[in-house]
Design a protein around this motif. Structure first.
Motif, PDB file in Angstrom:
ATOM      1  N   ARG A   1      13.746  23.098  51.208  1.00  0.00           N
ATOM      2  CA  ARG A   1      12.727  23.780  52.002  1.00  0.00           C
ATOM      3  C   ARG A   1      11.506  22.895  52.196  1.00  0.00           C
ATOM      4  O   ARG A   1      10.946  22.802  53.285  1.00  0.00           O
TER       5      ARG A   1
ATOM      6  N   LEU B   1      16.366  29.372  55.205  1.00  0.00           N
ATOM      7  CA  LEU B   1      16.359  29.025  53.786  1.00  0.00           C
ATOM      8  C   LEU B   1      15.439  29.947  53.009  1.00  0.00           C
ATOM      9  O   LEU B   1      15.745  30.332  51.879  1.00  0.00           O
ATOM     10  N   ASP B   2      14.322  30.292  53.606  1.00  0.00           N
ATOM     11  CA  ASP B   2      13.404  31.200  52.924  1.00  0.00           C
ATOM     12  C   ASP B   2      14.071  32.540  52.636  1.00  0.00           C
ATOM     13  O   ASP B   2      13.860  33.135  51.580  1.00  0.00           O
TER      14      ASP B   2
ATOM     15  N   TRP C   1      24.571  31.036  49.107  1.00  0.00           N
ATOM     16  CA  TRP C   1      24.771  31.789  50.327  1.00  0.00           C
ATOM     17  C   TRP C   1      25.963  32.746  50.195  1.00  0.00           C
ATOM     18  O   TRP C   1      25.907  33.901  50.588  1.00  0.00           O
TER      19      TRP C   1
ATOM     20  N   MET D   1      21.799  23.887  59.551  1.00  0.00           N
ATOM     21  CA  MET D   1      21.436  23.067  58.401  1.00  0.00           C
ATOM     22  C   MET D   1      21.521  21.575  58.744  1.00  0.00           C
ATOM     23  O   MET D   1      20.661  20.790  58.345  1.00  0.00           O
TER      24      MET D   1
ATOM     25  N   HIS E   1      17.393  38.643  43.208  1.00  0.00           N
ATOM     26  CA  HIS E   1      18.765  39.060  42.880  1.00  0.00           C
ATOM     27  C   HIS E   1      19.443  37.921  42.114  1.00  0.00           C
ATOM     28  O   HIS E   1      20.400  37.339  42.594  1.00  0.00           O
ATOM     29  N   PRO E   2      18.956  37.628  40.888  1.00  0.00           N
ATOM     30  CA  PRO E   2      19.395  36.434  40.174  1.00  0.00           C
ATOM     31  C   PRO E   2      20.691  36.662  39.399  1.00  0.00           C
ATOM     32  O   PRO E   2      21.719  36.444  39.859  1.00  0.00           O
TER      33      PRO E   2
ATOM     34  N   THR F   1      17.861  35.090  46.417  1.00  0.00           N
ATOM     35  CA  THR F   1      18.264  34.594  45.111  1.00  0.00           C
ATOM     36  C   THR F   1      17.184  34.803  44.067  1.00  0.00           C
ATOM     37  O   THR F   1      17.468  34.787  42.873  1.00  0.00           O
ATOM     38  N   ASP F   2      15.938  34.997  44.517  1.00  0.00           N
ATOM     39  CA  ASP F   2      14.883  35.265  43.545  1.00  0.00           C
ATOM     40  C   ASP F   2      14.891  36.724  43.088  1.00  0.00           C
ATOM     41  O   ASP F   2      14.720  37.018  41.905  1.00  0.00           O
TER      42      ASP F   2
ATOM     43  N   VAL G   1      17.241  33.000  52.085  1.00  0.00           N
ATOM     44  CA  VAL G   1      18.142  32.789  50.953  1.00  0.00           C
ATOM     45  C   VAL G   1      17.352  32.717  49.654  1.00  0.00           C
ATOM     46  O   VAL G   1      17.738  33.292  48.635  1.00  0.00           O
ATOM     47  N   ILE G   2      16.242  32.015  49.700  1.00  0.00           N
ATOM     48  CA  ILE G   2      15.420  31.878  48.494  1.00  0.00           C
ATOM     49  C   ILE G   2      14.935  33.245  48.026  1.00  0.00           C
ATOM     50  O   ILE G   2      14.988  33.571  46.838  1.00  0.00           O
TER      51      ILE G   2
ATOM     52  N   ARG H   1      18.410  26.905  42.550  1.00  0.00           N
ATOM     53  CA  ARG H   1      17.129  27.392  43.078  1.00  0.00           C
ATOM     54  C   ARG H   1      16.181  26.221  43.316  1.00  0.00           C
ATOM     55  O   ARG H   1      15.468  26.180  44.319  1.00  0.00           O
TER      56      ARG H   1
ATOM     57  N   GLY I   1      25.640  34.724  46.443  1.00  0.00           N
ATOM     58  CA  GLY I   1      24.355  35.343  46.245  1.00  0.00           C
ATOM     59  C   GLY I   1      23.801  35.134  44.847  1.00  0.00           C
ATOM     60  O   GLY I   1      22.734  35.614  44.527  1.00  0.00           O
ATOM     61  N   HIS I   2      24.510  34.384  44.050  1.00  0.00           N
ATOM     62  CA  HIS I   2      23.980  34.102  42.717  1.00  0.00           C
ATOM     63  C   HIS I   2      23.585  32.628  42.642  1.00  0.00           C
ATOM     64  O   HIS I   2      24.122  31.787  43.359  1.00  0.00           O
ATOM     65  N   THR I   3      22.631  32.347  41.793  1.00  0.00           N
ATOM     66  CA  THR I   3      22.155  30.978  41.666  1.00  0.00           C
ATOM     67  C   THR I   3      21.763  30.695  40.236  1.00  0.00           C
ATOM     68  O   THR I   3      21.262  31.567  39.527  1.00  0.00           O
TER      69      THR I   3
ATOM     70  N   LEU J   1      17.240  24.493  46.468  1.00  0.00           N
ATOM     71  CA  LEU J   1      16.826  25.262  47.639  1.00  0.00           C
ATOM     72  C   LEU J   1      15.366  24.988  47.982  1.00  0.00           C
ATOM     73  O   LEU J   1      15.011  24.711  49.129  1.00  0.00           O
ATOM     74  N   ARG J   2      14.542  25.066  46.941  1.00  0.00           N
ATOM     75  CA  ARG J   2      13.120  24.833  47.188  1.00  0.00           C
ATOM     76  C   ARG J   2      12.860  23.404  47.646  1.00  0.00           C
ATOM     77  O   ARG J   2      12.020  23.173  48.533  1.00  0.00           O
TER      78      ARG J   2
END
Lengths: 125, 125
Positions: free
Chosen positions: B97, A114-115, B80, B63, A124-125, A121-122, A117-118, B90, B83-85, B93-94
């Motif tokens: 996590r 998950l990290d 995933w 997961m 590459h927003p 996405t951070d 992915v995070i 976000r 690749g966009h969020t 995701l956090r």
DNA sequence: CTTGCCCCTGACGCCGACGTCAGGTGTGAG
DNA sequence: CTCACACCTGACGTCGGCGTCAGGGGCAAG
């Protein structure tokens, strides 16, 4: 210690145990049903618990959170209560420890995934 | 790469995916039912999967092992896949996590607790 | 006495990730 | 062609840790 003048321990009813351990009353009754927790009864049939009941319930919660079933916990309770163990019980203890460790490893891997992915996405927003 | 001479990717049937990922055929069908995994169909109706299906299934397993539900995974799949969020994703995701980290902490505490018992029963048989 | 809160015993409900059974079709080897 | 095996679609079963509802008794305060 929490002992009254006449030497008897102060007893709690089920609600106090539940609140003290942060679980529901239903859960405490369930533990008794599963043979995890015994209680004296008042003349009118109400359950009366000793002080250590709260710690026991917290311990059950911890084992549940670790993925043990009620049955497994009952099998391992003698180790905890009597402090004595036979070879089978020691083996079970170790086996459960290994399972928990394996689950930890799985969770750490999932967290790291998950990290990733995070991080993606951070940046590459 | 695993591409045939005519440029089409080699496709697998469900059994191969299941064996490759170490899950049951039923599980793979279930993932499709939950919207996690799509498959082309052969003229006779059999599911045909691309090579990355195995990795996807392994990811789902990871997961699941981390305690996420199918619903949660579907909600997070866009992160995933595309690749966009957006901000909500976000945050999710956090949040996941953090939940995983909390479960790790619980498991570590439970493991240490068991280690105490093991140490006791070893020195005091 | 009544009110309000806690307690009791059943017993059914729930959820999620599949297992499993039933009954039928596809597919490749010999 | 046949045989064995893989695949298909429903649809019900499972398991565990409770939640929740139904129906009924304590017990201290006012």
């Amino acid at each position: 210690m929490s002992v009254t003048v006449d030497g008897t321990e102060r007893l709690m009813r089920i609600g106090e145990v539940a609140r003290g351990a942060g679980v529901s009353v239903r859960a405490v009754r369930y533990y008794e049903q599963q043979g995890l927790l015994t209680a004296d009864r008042s003349p009118s049939g109400q359950r009366l618990y000793r002080q250590d009941a709260i710690a026991r319930v917290r311990f059950f919660q911890q084992m549940y959170a670790a993925g043990l079933t009620s049955r497994r916990i009952t099998e391992l309770l003698p180790c905890w209560d009597a402090g004595h163990t036979d070879a089978d019980q020691r083996a079970m203890l170790r086996a459960e420890r290994e399972r928990i460790q394996a689950r930890i490893d799985d969770l750490v891997a999932a967290r790291d995934r998950l990290d990733q992915v995070i991080a993606l996405t951070d940046t590459h927003p």
